[in-house]
Motif scaffolding. Sequence first.
Motif, mmCIF file in Angstrom:
data_model
loop_
_atom_site.group_PDB
_atom_site.id
_atom_site.type_symbol
_atom_site.label_atom_id
_atom_site.label_comp_id
_atom_site.label_asym_id
_atom_site.label_seq_id
_atom_site.Cartn_x
_atom_site.Cartn_y
_atom_site.Cartn_z
ATOM 1 N N ILE A 141 -46.174 18.186 2.225
ATOM 2 C CA ILE A 141 -46.872 17.831 0.988
ATOM 3 C C ILE A 141 -48.315 17.415 1.291
ATOM 4 O O ILE A 141 -49.266 17.828 0.612
ATOM 5 C CB ILE A 141 -46.121 16.703 0.262
ATOM 6 N N GLY A 142 -48.488 16.587 2.329
ATOM 7 C CA GLY A 142 -49.832 16.168 2.713
ATOM 8 C C GLY A 142 -50.697 17.337 3.133
ATOM 9 O O GLY A 142 -51.878 17.414 2.777
ATOM 10 N N GLN A 143 -50.114 18.274 3.891
ATOM 11 C CA GLN A 143 -50.877 19.435 4.345
ATOM 12 C C GLN A 143 -51.250 20.344 3.179
ATOM 13 O O GLN A 143 -52.363 20.881 3.124
ATOM 14 C CB GLN A 143 -50.073 20.202 5.392
ATOM 15 N N ARG A 144 -50.326 20.505 2.230
ATOM 16 C CA ARG A 144 -50.639 21.340 1.064
ATOM 17 C C ARG A 144 -51.735 20.704 0.212
ATOM 18 O O ARG A 144 -52.578 21.403 -0.346
ATOM 19 C CB ARG A 144 -49.375 21.546 0.219
ATOM 20 N N TRP A 145 -51.708 19.379 0.113
ATOM 21 C CA TRP A 145 -52.755 18.700 -0.640
ATOM 22 C C TRP A 145 -54.116 18.895 0.027
ATOM 23 O O TRP A 145 -55.121 19.155 -0.642
ATOM 24 C CB TRP A 145 -52.417 17.213 -0.766
ATOM 25 N N GLU A 146 -54.150 18.801 1.358
ATOM 26 C CA GLU A 146 -55.404 18.998 2.077
ATOM 27 C C GLU A 146 -55.924 20.419 1.904
ATOM 28 O O GLU A 146 -57.132 20.655 1.921
ATOM 29 C CB GLU A 146 -55.205 18.696 3.564
ATOM 30 N N ARG A 147 -55.014 21.395 1.722
ATOM 31 C CA ARG A 147 -55.408 22.793 1.516
ATOM 32 C C ARG A 147 -55.637 23.113 0.039
ATOM 33 O O ARG A 147 -55.798 24.288 -0.323
ATOM 34 C CB ARG A 147 -54.346 23.730 2.090
ATOM 35 N N ASP A 148 -55.609 22.093 -0.814
ATOM 36 C CA ASP A 148 -55.769 22.274 -2.262
ATOM 37 C C ASP A 148 -54.681 23.150 -2.860
ATOM 38 O O ASP A 148 -54.894 23.825 -3.876
ATOM 39 C CB ASP A 148 -57.150 22.870 -2.596
ATOM 40 N N GLU A 149 -53.491 23.119 -2.260
ATOM 41 C CA GLU A 149 -52.363 23.865 -2.796
ATOM 42 C C GLU A 149 -51.443 22.973 -3.615
ATOM 43 O O GLU A 149 -50.456 23.438 -4.189
ATOM 44 C CB GLU A 149 -51.556 24.502 -1.648
ATOM 45 N N LEU A 150 -51.762 21.686 -3.666
ATOM 46 C CA LEU A 150 -50.933 20.718 -4.374
ATOM 47 C C LEU A 150 -51.850 19.702 -5.039
ATOM 48 O O LEU A 150 -52.864 19.296 -4.453
ATOM 49 C CB LEU A 150 -49.988 20.005 -3.385
#
Length: 301
Positions: A141-150
């Motif tokens: 979840i944290g990685q997706r947020w950093e990639r603007d996917e979440l």
Amino acid sequence: MFVEVAYNLCVSASEALHIGEFSRRVGVSSELLRAWERRYGLLSPIRSRGGFRLYTSEDAERVARMLRGMERGLSAAQAASAALQQPEFAPRPLQQLQARLLEAIGTYDEPGVHAVLDEALAAFGLPTVLQGLIFPALTEIGQRWERDELQISQEHFASNLIRARLLALARLWGRGAGPLALLACAPGEHHDISLLGFGLLLRSHGWRIVFLGADTPLQTLDQASRATEPDLVVIASFDAARLQTQEAQLRELAARLPLALSGPGASEELAHRLQVRHLAGDPLQAVQAVIGAATRPPAGD
């Protein structure tokens, strides 16, 4: 284990027992069995010719399944629901459960999140679910947020739901006679889910837990330690600066407390300067280090 005793002493297929003997066989008090029957419909006793309630092997199997569910971290209601379902099923792989969990988080599906956690806990138990599902999902979840996917709202939705679920599992974790751990996040640190998981894993090894949670002033920690006299004090942080700016106060605490630093913000160098323990790695590795130190014989033995 208590659950295994209950399972191994199941009533044979040819027997039907009165509540007292049935209670002795499965290792659960008559009062609790009656409460489970009344609240959850867990038991289905038959009637003798004289009108007495008699309990069978099917009842014993449901009791055993309920006890196993509760040991794996389910609430009584959740464990009863699982016990009433078909006992044998092939659990989904954790990777598949993680995909379902992330999908439910992406659509703000609260019942879906809880359904995945219920299934995982019933199938694998709390330590495996923490290590193999919850922590990897939070990392993703944290990685997706950093990639603007979440969206940040989805990250907050997930964190709040999972944190609440872990806190529910932590109920009465201060009860017992084992060693006591006092757990807190450093001042300004608001990420406490990993520390919650660490506490739950430590509790599974018989420790008692006092949890102060996020953003704990060191003065508050000091007051709590004087009242509880813990065997271990853990201060966690994701940000190294939150610990480094408190170095003088941490040194004062370290002079009288069995202090340990954990989390990505804790370094071996800082721990060495303070002469305290450094619990490196993920929560499971940190717990293994604590348990290993507790069982290691003193030097010279």
